[in-house]
Scaffold this active site. Structure first.
Site, short mmCIF file in Angstrom:
data_model
loop_
_atom_site.label_atom_id
_atom_site.label_comp_id
_atom_site.label_asym_id
_atom_site.label_seq_id
_atom_site.Cartn_x
_atom_site.Cartn_y
_atom_site.Cartn_z
N ARG A 1 -59.78 -26.59 -102.16
CA ARG A 1 -61.12 -26.05 -101.90
C ARG A 1 -61.21 -25.49 -100.48
NH1 ARG A 1 -63.60 -31.83 -103.38
NH2 ARG A 1 -61.64 -31.86 -104.54
N LYS B 1 -50.01 -38.31 -101.42
CA LYS B 1 -50.02 -38.67 -102.83
C LYS B 1 -48.96 -39.74 -103.10
CE LYS B 1 -51.42 -34.18 -104.75
NZ LYS B 1 -52.67 -34.62 -105.38
N1 BES Z 1 -53.60 -30.28 -106.53
C1 BES Z 1 -54.47 -31.37 -106.67
C2 BES Z 1 -55.14 -31.45 -108.03
C3 BES Z 1 -54.24 -31.68 -109.21
C4 BES Z 1 -54.16 -32.92 -109.79
C5 BES Z 1 -53.56 -30.64 -109.80
C6 BES Z 1 -53.38 -33.12 -110.90
C7 BES Z 1 -52.79 -30.84 -110.90
C8 BES Z 1 -52.69 -32.09 -111.46
C9 BES Z 1 -55.58 -31.31 -105.62
O1 BES Z 1 -55.25 -30.69 -104.44
C10 BES Z 1 -55.94 -32.72 -105.29
O2 BES Z 1 -55.10 -33.41 -104.79
N2 BES Z 1 -57.17 -33.12 -105.62
C11 BES Z 1 -57.60 -34.44 -105.38
C12 BES Z 1 -59.00 -34.39 -104.83
C13 BES Z 1 -59.50 -35.70 -104.32
C14 BES Z 1 -58.76 -36.10 -103.07
C15 BES Z 1 -60.97 -35.60 -104.04
C16 BES Z 1 -57.58 -35.18 -106.72
O3 BES Z 1 -57.93 -34.58 -107.73
O4 BES Z 1 -57.17 -36.33 -106.73
ZN ZN Z 2 -54.35 -32.01 -103.03
#
Ligand code: BES
Ligand code: ZN
Ligand code: ZN
Length: 493
Positions: A348, A274
């Site tokens: 997931r 991230k």
């Molecule tokens: N933990 C994150 C989702 C999240 C985003 C939680 C903002 C709280 C606030 C999750 O694991 C994630 O990183 N999801 C990705 C999925 C993508 C790579 C398909 C996302 O939402 O960007």
């Molecule tokens: Zn994530």
């Protein structure tokens, strides 16, 4: 905070602050409001006439030394328009009262009912608002600005039985929600998978629930390959937490509710790392797991008629030297193969094994909660949690509980077309979509695959589990969303 029920006339209640409520356009001044107004020598009516007191939701008006009251102060809190009035407004107005008063060093208060809120559910909403509003997120501040606690809060003006019922259910519920919030507020160095498991064990033992914690070896023996694939990039070992409640006369064949919560104690994204901006917030990526633990804590006391099992896969998502790489193929516990296109779509993966394990334990109905996608924030912002479900009757029951508890949740689609977008070229399924948009839905479709034929609901709480700023009714930080709804659902099951 000590909670009491006062049976004397409200005018005789001697406390630091008597709190009551006023609606917008409440100019009729009937019932309790007329009596309170008389006790203040008509000051409320005066303030309303001058336009200072309007009844707008969360408006606070403090009157010192009201002549006809034994209380030192009278706080009048706005409830907004009477036709829009629900428990949600009442809970928030009660929370706002606590926060307003404690910031002014008041330690003891009593809430006076209006005739629109004489049922047990309203008394419960008031108690919940008080206890939720009281909690601060300052345990690591050495100089506690907000440390002044409310010592005692009372209810007056409710019929005795309703006051008792509302008080006891409200207290159990709000304390459970605050337990969830306190877990979620912890920074990731103080809330690793092992620490979360210890906290779950301590809670379960205290509450009389059964608890089992699987370490990395047991997780491997159980073939939870999807959970392990996320954990392998971290120096901290994963844990799989199982907490169960069995009602006294539980019979084989009766429904079993499975609560599966995502507990990524820190989500860096892994190798699909991230951006650094805002990454510190990813300590709340265990909110789904903490939600389920809070729900279990409450159910231990409220004793629903249904058996409930919480399954919480817990891990960090780190980019260590052994981390999984984009393109890796993993075998989930169910036997299905998964192509991991993006290591940041880790929630997931761990939930896949959580859902499979819950089914193996005999759960007949599954609910998962997860801070799963940024896409749900795009779709619903920080207002509604996203609700996805495979069984309309079951989903409708959850939505009914959400609205009864004043938690905003919105139904989202699960059409087969979205399933097409997570077909993999080399495995049974891939962990992110190859299509455009609909990221929260394709994430849900991935989970649905692992719920198989069991009625299932998924709550995406990524946008609602965390408050970036304090609200009049709540400290900033973890919100504890979905705890009340799931308790209500289990109690009505
Ligand atoms: N933990 C994150 C989702 C999240 C985003 C939680 C903002 C709280 C606030 C999750 O694991 C994630 O990183 N999801 C990705 C999925 C993508 C790579 C398909 C996302 O939402 O960007
Ligand atoms: Zn994530
Ligand atoms: Zn995550």
């Amino acid at each position: 905070m000590e909670l009491t029920i006062e049976s004397q006339p409200f005018t005789n209640v001697s406390t630091e602050a008597l709190v009551t409520f006023v609606f917008e356009k409440d100019e009729k001044f009937e019932g309790a409001l007329a009596e309170v107004d008389a006790a203040t020598g008509g000051r409320i009516r005066e303030l309303a006439a001058s336009g200072e007191l309007t009844g707008k939701h969360l408006e606070t008006t403090l009157i010192h030394n009201p002549p006809g009251l034994a209380a030192k102060r009278l706080l009048v809190v706005g409830l907004g328009k009477p036709d829009k009035f629900t428990g949600r407004e009442l809970l928030r107005a009660s929370g706002a009262a606590v926060r307003y008063l404690k910031s002014r060093s008041v330690r003891r208060l009593v809430v006076l009912a209006r005739e629109q809120m004489l049922d047990a559910a309203s008394a419960q909403a008031v108690v919940e608002g008080l206890l939720l509003g009281e909690m601060e997120s300052d345990i690591y501040k050495t100089d506690k600005k907000n440390g002044k606690q409310i010592e005692a809060a009372g209810l007056v003006g409710w019929p005795g039985e309703d006051a008792e019922k509302g008080k006891s259910i409200g207290q159990v519920t709000a304390e459970a929600q605050n337990f969830t919030r306190s877990l979620v507020n912890e920074p990731a160095n103080k809330m690793t998978p092992r620490i979360l498991a210890e906290r779950a064990e301590a809670m379960a033992k205290e509450s009389g629930l059964s608890v089992e914690v699987f370490d990395e070896n047991t997780i491997r023996e159980l073939k939870m390959g999807a959970l392990l694939s996320v954990a392998q990039g971290s120096a901290e070992p994963p844990r799989f937490i199982v907490v169960s409640y069995t009602p006294p006369n539980h019979k084989g064949g009766a429904p079993v509710l499975g609560l599966v919560g995502k507990a990524v104690t820190f989500d860096t994204g892994g190798i699909s790392i991230k951006p650094s901006e805002g990454m510190e917030k990813m300590k709340y990526d265990m909110a789904g797991g903490a939600t389920m633990l809070g729900v279990m804590k409450a159910l231990a006391q409220l004793k629903p008629a249904v058996k409930v099992i919480a399954c919480v896969p817990a891990t960090e998502n780190m980019p260590g030297g052994r981390a999984q790489k984009p393109g890796d193929v993993q075998f989930a516990m169910s036997g299905k193969s998964i192509e991991v296109i993006n290591t940041d779509a880790e929630g997931r993966l761990i939930l896949a094994d959580g859902l499979t394990y819950a089914r193996r334990l005999g759960c007949t109905h599954l609910i998962d909660a997860a801070t799963l996608t940024g896409a749900i924030v795009v779709a619903l912002s920080n207002v509604n949690a996203g609700v996805f479900g495979s069984d309309q009757v079951f989903t409708d029951r959850l939505l009914a509980s959400a609205s009864a508890c004043g938690e905003k949740m919105w139904p989202m689609p699960v059409d087969e077309e979205y399933r097409e977008m997570i077909k993999s070229g080399i495995a049974d399924i891939q962990n992110v979509s190859s299509g455009k948009g609909g990221g929260a839905i394709t994430a849900a479709m991935f989970l649905k695959e692992f719920s198989e034929d069991t009625p299932w609901i998924h709550l995406d709480i990524a946008g609602t589990a965390w408050l970036d700023d304090a609200k009049p009714w709540s400290a900033k930080g973890a919100s504890g969303v979905a705890v009340r709804t799931l308790i209500d659902l289990a109690m009505k099951f």
